[in-house]
Scaffold this motif. Sequence first.
Motif, PDB file in Angstrom:
ATOM      1  N   GLY A   1      -5.730 -23.283   3.049  1.00  0.00           N
ATOM      2  CA  GLY A   1      -5.667 -24.294   4.095  1.00  0.00           C
ATOM      3  C   GLY A   1      -4.836 -23.854   5.283  1.00  0.00           C
ATOM      4  N   ARG A   2      -3.614 -23.367   5.012  1.00  0.00           N
ATOM      5  CA  ARG A   2      -2.756 -23.053   6.149  1.00  0.00           C
ATOM      6  C   ARG A   2      -3.231 -21.811   6.894  1.00  0.00           C
ATOM      7  NH1 ARG A   2       3.665 -22.456   5.818  1.00  0.00           N
ATOM      8  NH2 ARG A   2       3.105 -20.527   4.748  1.00  0.00           N
ATOM      9  N   SER A   3      -3.794 -20.838   6.159  1.00  0.00           N
ATOM     10  CA  SER A   3      -4.212 -19.631   6.873  1.00  0.00           C
ATOM     11  C   SER A   3      -5.483 -19.862   7.679  1.00  0.00           C
ATOM     12  CB  SER A   3      -4.388 -18.463   5.892  1.00  0.00           C
ATOM     13  OG  SER A   3      -5.426 -18.751   4.995  1.00  0.00           O
ATOM     14  N   SER A   4      -6.308 -20.811   7.268  1.00  0.00           N
ATOM     15  CA  SER A   4      -7.558 -21.016   8.022  1.00  0.00           C
ATOM     16  C   SER A   4      -7.450 -22.147   9.036  1.00  0.00           C
ATOM     17  CB  SER A   4      -8.698 -21.324   7.052  1.00  0.00           C
ATOM     18  OG  SER A   4      -8.477 -22.579   6.454  1.00  0.00           O
ATOM     19  N   LYS A   5      -6.499 -23.057   8.817  1.00  0.00           N
ATOM     20  CA  LYS A   5      -6.353 -24.236   9.693  1.00  0.00           C
ATOM     21  C   LYS A   5      -7.681 -24.953   9.889  1.00  0.00           C
ATOM     22  CE  LYS A   5      -2.105 -23.271  11.787  1.00  0.00           C
ATOM     23  NZ  LYS A   5      -1.771 -22.830  10.435  1.00  0.00           N
ATOM     24  N   SER A   6      -8.370 -25.161   8.794  1.00  0.00           N
ATOM     25  CA  SER A   6      -9.691 -25.764   8.947  1.00  0.00           C
ATOM     26  C   SER A   6      -9.996 -26.717   7.786  1.00  0.00           C
ATOM     27  CB  SER A   6     -10.730 -24.655   9.004  1.00  0.00           C
ATOM     28  OG  SER A   6     -12.006 -25.207   9.156  1.00  0.00           O
ATOM     29  N   ASN A   7     -11.102 -27.439   7.918  1.00  0.00           N
ATOM     30  CA  ASN A   7     -11.508 -28.370   6.863  1.00  0.00           C
ATOM     31  C   ASN A   7     -12.017 -27.605   5.647  1.00  0.00           C
ATOM     32  OD1 ASN A   7     -14.603 -28.197   6.763  1.00  0.00           O
ATOM     33  ND2 ASN A   7     -14.144 -28.315   8.938  1.00  0.00           N
ATOM     34  N   ALA A   8     -12.348 -28.372   4.607  1.00  0.00           N
ATOM     35  CA  ALA A   8     -12.719 -27.785   3.331  1.00  0.00           C
ATOM     36  C   ALA A   8     -13.805 -26.713   3.438  1.00  0.00           C
ATOM     37  CB  ALA A   8     -13.167 -28.889   2.394  1.00  0.00           C
ATOM     38  N   ALA A   9     -14.870 -27.018   4.170  1.00  0.00           N
ATOM     39  CA  ALA A   9     -15.961 -26.053   4.237  1.00  0.00           C
ATOM     40  C   ALA A   9     -15.677 -24.987   5.290  1.00  0.00           C
ATOM     41  CB  ALA A   9     -17.263 -26.756   4.541  1.00  0.00           C
ATOM     42  N   GLY A  10     -15.119 -25.412   6.417  1.00  0.00           N
ATOM     43  CA  GLY A  10     -14.815 -24.488   7.506  1.00  0.00           C
ATOM     44  C   GLY A  10     -13.843 -23.406   7.068  1.00  0.00           C
ATOM     45  N   ALA A  11     -12.923 -23.759   6.170  1.00  0.00           N
ATOM     46  CA  ALA A  11     -11.924 -22.808   5.705  1.00  0.00           C
ATOM     47  C   ALA A  11     -12.613 -21.586   5.101  1.00  0.00           C
ATOM     48  CB  ALA A  11     -11.010 -23.462   4.681  1.00  0.00           C
ATOM     49  N   PHE A  12     -13.619 -21.812   4.277  1.00  0.00           N
ATOM     50  CA  PHE A  12     -14.311 -20.689   3.637  1.00  0.00           C
ATOM     51  C   PHE A  12     -15.145 -19.929   4.662  1.00  0.00           C
ATOM     52  CE2 PHE A  12     -13.235 -23.446   0.122  1.00  0.00           C
ATOM     53  CZ  PHE A  12     -12.758 -22.528  -0.802  1.00  0.00           C
ATOM     54  N   HIS A  13     -15.606 -20.656   5.655  1.00  0.00           N
ATOM     55  CA  HIS A  13     -16.370 -20.048   6.730  1.00  0.00           C
ATOM     56  C   HIS A  13     -15.494 -19.057   7.489  1.00  0.00           C
ATOM     57  CE1 HIS A  13     -20.104 -20.279   8.825  1.00  0.00           C
ATOM     58  NE2 HIS A  13     -19.468 -20.202   9.983  1.00  0.00           N
ATOM     59  N   ILE A  14     -14.261 -19.491   7.769  1.00  0.00           N
ATOM     60  CA  ILE A  14     -13.354 -18.652   8.537  1.00  0.00           C
ATOM     61  C   ILE A  14     -12.873 -17.454   7.713  1.00  0.00           C
ATOM     62  CG2 ILE A  14     -11.018 -18.603   9.545  1.00  0.00           C
ATOM     63  CD1 ILE A  14     -11.590 -21.459  10.550  1.00  0.00           C
ATOM     64  N   LEU A  15     -12.546 -17.715   6.443  1.00  0.00           N
ATOM     65  CA  LEU A  15     -11.959 -16.652   5.626  1.00  0.00           C
ATOM     66  C   LEU A  15     -13.024 -15.750   4.993  1.00  0.00           C
ATOM     67  CD1 LEU A  15      -9.146 -18.726   3.890  1.00  0.00           C
ATOM     68  CD2 LEU A  15      -8.884 -17.178   5.816  1.00  0.00           C
ATOM     69  N   ALA A  16     -14.250 -16.239   4.899  1.00  0.00           N
ATOM     70  CA  ALA A  16     -15.291 -15.450   4.232  1.00  0.00           C
ATOM     71  C   ALA A  16     -16.628 -15.751   4.880  1.00  0.00           C
ATOM     72  CB  ALA A  16     -15.329 -15.800   2.750  1.00  0.00           C
ATOM     73  N   SER A  17     -16.710 -15.471   6.161  1.00  0.00           N
ATOM     74  CA  SER A  17     -17.903 -15.908   6.890  1.00  0.00           C
ATOM     75  C   SER A  17     -19.152 -15.173   6.403  1.00  0.00           C
ATOM     76  CB  SER A  17     -17.667 -15.753   8.389  1.00  0.00           C
ATOM     77  OG  SER A  17     -18.454 -14.743   8.891  1.00  0.00           O
TER      78      SER A  17
END
Length: 442
Positions: free
Chosen positions: A64-80
């Motif tokens: 959560g803190r490293s992506s600063k994004s919602n549940a789905a967006g977080a995985f998008h940002i960290l593992a697009s």
Amino acid sequence: MSRATFVSKIGAIAAAAGSAVGLGNIWRFPSETAGGGGAFFIIIYLGCILFFGVPLMLSEFIIGRSSKSNAAGAFHILASGTKWKYVGRLGVLSGLLIMGFYMVVCGWTLHYIFQSVAGTLSNVPDFTANFEQLLQNPLKQWILMVSFTFLTAFFIISGVKKGIELSAKIMMPLLFLILIILAVRSITLTGASAGIDFLFKPKLENLKPSVFVDAMGQAFFSLSLGMACMITYASYFSKEINLTETALQVSVLDTLVALLAGVIIFPAAFALAQNQTTITSELIAGGPGLLFITLPGLFDQMPLSALWSTLFFILLAIAALTSTISLMEVVTVYIHEEFKLSRAKSVLIVTTAVIILGAFSSFSSVFFKALDFLTAKIMLPVGGLFISLFVGWHLDKKIIVAELTNENSKPVGVRFIKGYIFILKYLAPAAILAIFIYGLVG
Ligand code: PHE
């Protein structure tokens, strides 16, 4: 897009603790403990909190803190571009389904507030019949659950910071205090020791094969894990917050509240039962009414019973509210950020879905129980399994180290980091899988 952050450190912890502490601790924990046969359940539950509860909470914080994004967006940002995004989506769906039955129990809490304030609760001749009367009135249950859903929606619309922080910071200590008072009253009743024995003395004849799945599900449910709730909350954490410390503090607090609830309910249930055999079989069956039947009996044993029950059920409703806010926040922010709808529109969609699900849960106890079973015992552990694998195998180790050490400003031992990653890579996934397999064949 500028995103809100929690203003103070204590506020962030309070909000995460507010999500964790709720009906899961005070309503669900005792009835699962009863169903799981008491002491064995508690031992396995504590094991689950330690072996995958705390590490997984830390993992959700890191994501959560490293992506600063919602549940789905977080995985998008960290593992697009990967399939990991489905883990976030599964979490959002879990959140929606949990609200579909959780809000009904919140509605029961409202009913008990009204009964306490009106003074009718202390006059009912039979607390079991009183609870059953409520269950036999599905329309009333639905209206109550809709009210609670609106209340939650109101807080979600008014923003992240204001509602959650304040209620968690002031009400949580108050709730803790009243729980301690009730625990003291309960264990000093004559005949209370049978309840303490049930809780803390393992008896082989009470052991059931389903106890592992039950305890694991309860651990996930109670700590709000496996559904990206802590991912969403940690996306609002400031960079000064020590994630490891916070995960530990929240888990300890949550476990203490659950144990306190047990120490209140079981001694009282055993002491107040006129007929020990009926109460024992009811306890072992672990009905959802345990809290709502036993506690009015306990208040009845105290001076100023109406005052105590009013205070208790109001605080319980607030604890539930800080949990429903976290559930609704996950689903709302997901719709808001992923589908680019306004926050208000997103809340409207979520609210509508929840009150439809809630109608089914109010009218059918089978549906209610199915949602509870599906989310707590299957979806959350599956979500947790994938979150563990994600941080253990996929996430860049540099991100993990940066988050654990607050960008190197608070050094953490290499051994700690290695041990932590080992747990996520192998130990936690293996344990979760083993429990699932045992549950299937056991
Ligand atoms: N942990 C909350 C409780 O114990 C329920 C919850 C589960 C909240 C999952 C958010 C996510 O009541």
